[in-house]
Write an enzyme that holds these catalytic residues in place. Sequence first.
Site, PDB file in Angstrom:
ATOM      1  N   LYS A 103       0.860  -1.188   0.000  1.00  0.00           N
ATOM      2  CA  LYS A 103       0.000   0.000   0.000  1.00  0.00           C
ATOM      3  C   LYS A 103       0.894   1.235   0.000  1.00  0.00           C
ATOM      4  O   LYS A 103       1.158   1.826   1.053  1.00  0.00           O
ATOM      5  CB  LYS A 103      -0.927   0.007   1.222  1.00  0.00           C
ATOM      6  CG  LYS A 103      -2.155  -0.871   1.010  1.00  0.00           C
ATOM      7  CD  LYS A 103      -3.073  -0.875   2.207  1.00  0.00           C
ATOM      8  CE  LYS A 103      -4.043   0.275   2.205  1.00  0.00           C
ATOM      9  NZ  LYS A 103      -5.153   0.143   1.272  1.00  0.00           N
TER      10      LYS A 103
HETATM   11  N1  PMP Z   1      -6.900  -3.425  -3.330  1.00  0.00           N
HETATM   12  C1  PMP Z   1      -6.545  -2.160  -3.064  1.00  0.00           C
HETATM   13  C2  PMP Z   1      -5.864  -1.353  -4.117  1.00  0.00           C
HETATM   14  C3  PMP Z   1      -6.836  -1.603  -1.795  1.00  0.00           C
HETATM   15  O1  PMP Z   1      -6.493  -0.343  -1.521  1.00  0.00           O
HETATM   16  C4  PMP Z   1      -7.515  -2.394  -0.836  1.00  0.00           C
HETATM   17  C5  PMP Z   1      -7.862  -1.804   0.499  1.00  0.00           C
HETATM   18  N2  PMP Z   1      -6.852  -1.983   1.436  1.00  0.00           N
HETATM   19  C6  PMP Z   1      -7.834  -3.731  -1.166  1.00  0.00           C
HETATM   20  C7  PMP Z   1      -7.517  -4.204  -2.424  1.00  0.00           C
HETATM   21  C8  PMP Z   1      -8.469  -4.633  -0.158  1.00  0.00           C
HETATM   22  O2  PMP Z   1      -7.532  -5.029   0.814  1.00  0.00           O
HETATM   23  P1  PMP Z   1      -7.976  -5.354   2.314  1.00  0.00           P
HETATM   24  O3  PMP Z   1      -8.983  -6.421   2.224  1.00  0.00           O
HETATM   25  O4  PMP Z   1      -6.730  -5.787   2.990  1.00  0.00           O
HETATM   26  O5  PMP Z   1      -8.532  -4.096   2.873  1.00  0.00           O
END
Ligand code: PMP
Length: 305
Positions: A157
Amino acid sequence: MALPKNAYFRGKIVPYSEAKVGVATNALHYGTAVFGGLRGYWNENKAKLFIFRPFDHYQRFLRSSRMMCMNLEQDEENLIQLTIDLLRVDGYQEDVYIRPLAYKAEEGVGVRLQGVPDELTIFSIPFGRYVSNDTGAHVTFSSWRRIDDNTIPARGKVSGAYANSALIKTDAVRAGFDEALVLDQSGHVSEGSAMNVFMVREDVLITPPVTDNILEGITRKSIIELARNELGIEVVERSIDRTEVFICDEFFMTGTAAQVTAVTKVDHREIGAGEMGPITGKLRQMFDEIVRGKYPKYEKWLAEV
Ligand code: PMP
């Protein structure tokens, strides 16, 4: 949007108004920061707040920080404790979103990572539903492409990469859609602007592999486990073609913010029967019960504040 009450900033919890950085800060100019996004769920019966899978979130956060040559002094357990301390001070008795951010903190000009000091901040805000139409979203295929692992790592991220997500989301919403699906450079479906994607074809649950330029989602990982172990459904991680979405039986998106969002239309074409499908419905309900601490077997995924 309401401002956070407090923030963990420069080693202590301070009122949010005191958590400020200078305009010359490296991360503000170059996107050289990494973040996390966790949810805290308020359990009315127990009158307690539970954080969903904080260890996994902070493990990904620390991995993201390593991709950006950061050297945070905290480990997962320290970060969980800091979050609990902050949430106790905040004292919310409702669902919250928790945002840890590690950023390149030097003030000055120069694009680089090495030798630039890192700082950590965490804050929380009350948070409800993210996709307003989460039982029947209408999505479009974005004309933007997903950033590639050889451009900016999509599996982490990284703040700078979210310029890509912001363009994707903005154009979709301005065109009247709830969300967008994004193809990667090879033309395969990667994910949404901030959520992973799943489709059901002939009772098999299919999701792109972590090597197709997706974020390694914690909700994705949870849904894969629940589908296999609780519903006995076959789950396959493989690339997805654009036209498969048009002809699949069910489609949904997962994420900390989006939770389990059913997609019932893509570019004006109905998916399956045009309403939330049975597998999506079951996973959605199970997920909702688990995060609210109503499913004893999965209490191990929750940390009490
Ligand atoms: N893809 C992206 C680009 C994201 O920003 C997120 C949100 N964190 C997700 C997928 C989903 O990830 P998570 O289930 O860990 O929140």
